[in-house]
Design an enzyme around this catalytic site. Sequence first.
Site, PDB file in Angstrom:
ATOM      1  CB  CYS A 107      38.441   5.435  -8.289  1.00 14.36           C
ATOM      2  SG  CYS A 107      39.059   4.673  -6.771  1.00 14.36           S
ATOM      3  CB  CYS A 110      36.859   5.352  -2.940  1.00 13.31           C
ATOM      4  SG  CYS A 110      38.664   5.307  -3.106  1.00 13.31           S
ATOM      5  CB  SER A 111      36.141   9.394  -5.059  1.00 16.78           C
ATOM      6  OG  SER A 111      36.914   9.637  -3.888  1.00 16.78           O
ATOM      7  CB  CYS A 112      41.622   7.474  -6.514  1.00 20.21           C
ATOM      8  SG  CYS A 112      41.653   6.701  -4.892  1.00 20.21           S
TER       9      CYS A 112
HETATM   10 FE    FE Z   1      39.450   5.993  -4.944  1.00 23.16          FE
END
Ligand code: FE
Length: 199
Positions: A107, A110-112
């Site tokens: 991602c 971010c961190s998906c």
């Molecule tokens: Fe994310």
Amino acid sequence: MTEQHTSNPPAVATVEQRAAAIEAALQAQGLPAAQHIQQSVHLAEEVWLPQRGARVVAKAWTDPAFRQRLLDNGVAAVAELGIEMPRHHRHLVALENTPTVHNVICCTLCSCTAFTVIGLPPDWYKDLEYRARVVRESRSVLKDMGLNLPAEVQIRVWDTTADTRYMVLPVRPEGTEGWSEERLAALVTKDGMIGVASI
Ligand code: FE
């Protein structure tokens, strides 16, 4: 123009102090933060485990009809195994590895992740270095992480969005013919479903 820096920056509350202040503010509004936090910890530590995704992979390896349903509509297919996804995870796309194509997810924003299926993202997944480098130099990132792919294997990098989540479907290892789903599932790791390991 140069910025002005003071020698004594204003005091900043610690993370713990800030968390306590937010919790108190929510509590004052009649929102039970402690209960919500407890529920989130329970989900993260006991429910959203990579063993769930491993079951999905093992079933796809052993049941061709399920594999097809997974490739066609991931959200519906994992629901067959009792795995729910948040409503905003509108799509689950299973990326099938082959002997000549290897998929890896990230991602960049971010961190998906599809965290209810493959587990919460590891810390390195959220690092700017992984997010930036895996896109530009995926082969060397994978090599650094212990996955040295032959030059003829094509690497496809998939950037997760808020509503489209991915899971990698690794290649079933040779020599596992006749194995039960349970035994196969025990081979599958979170790293394998992110694509930084072969399985
Ligand atoms: Fe994310």
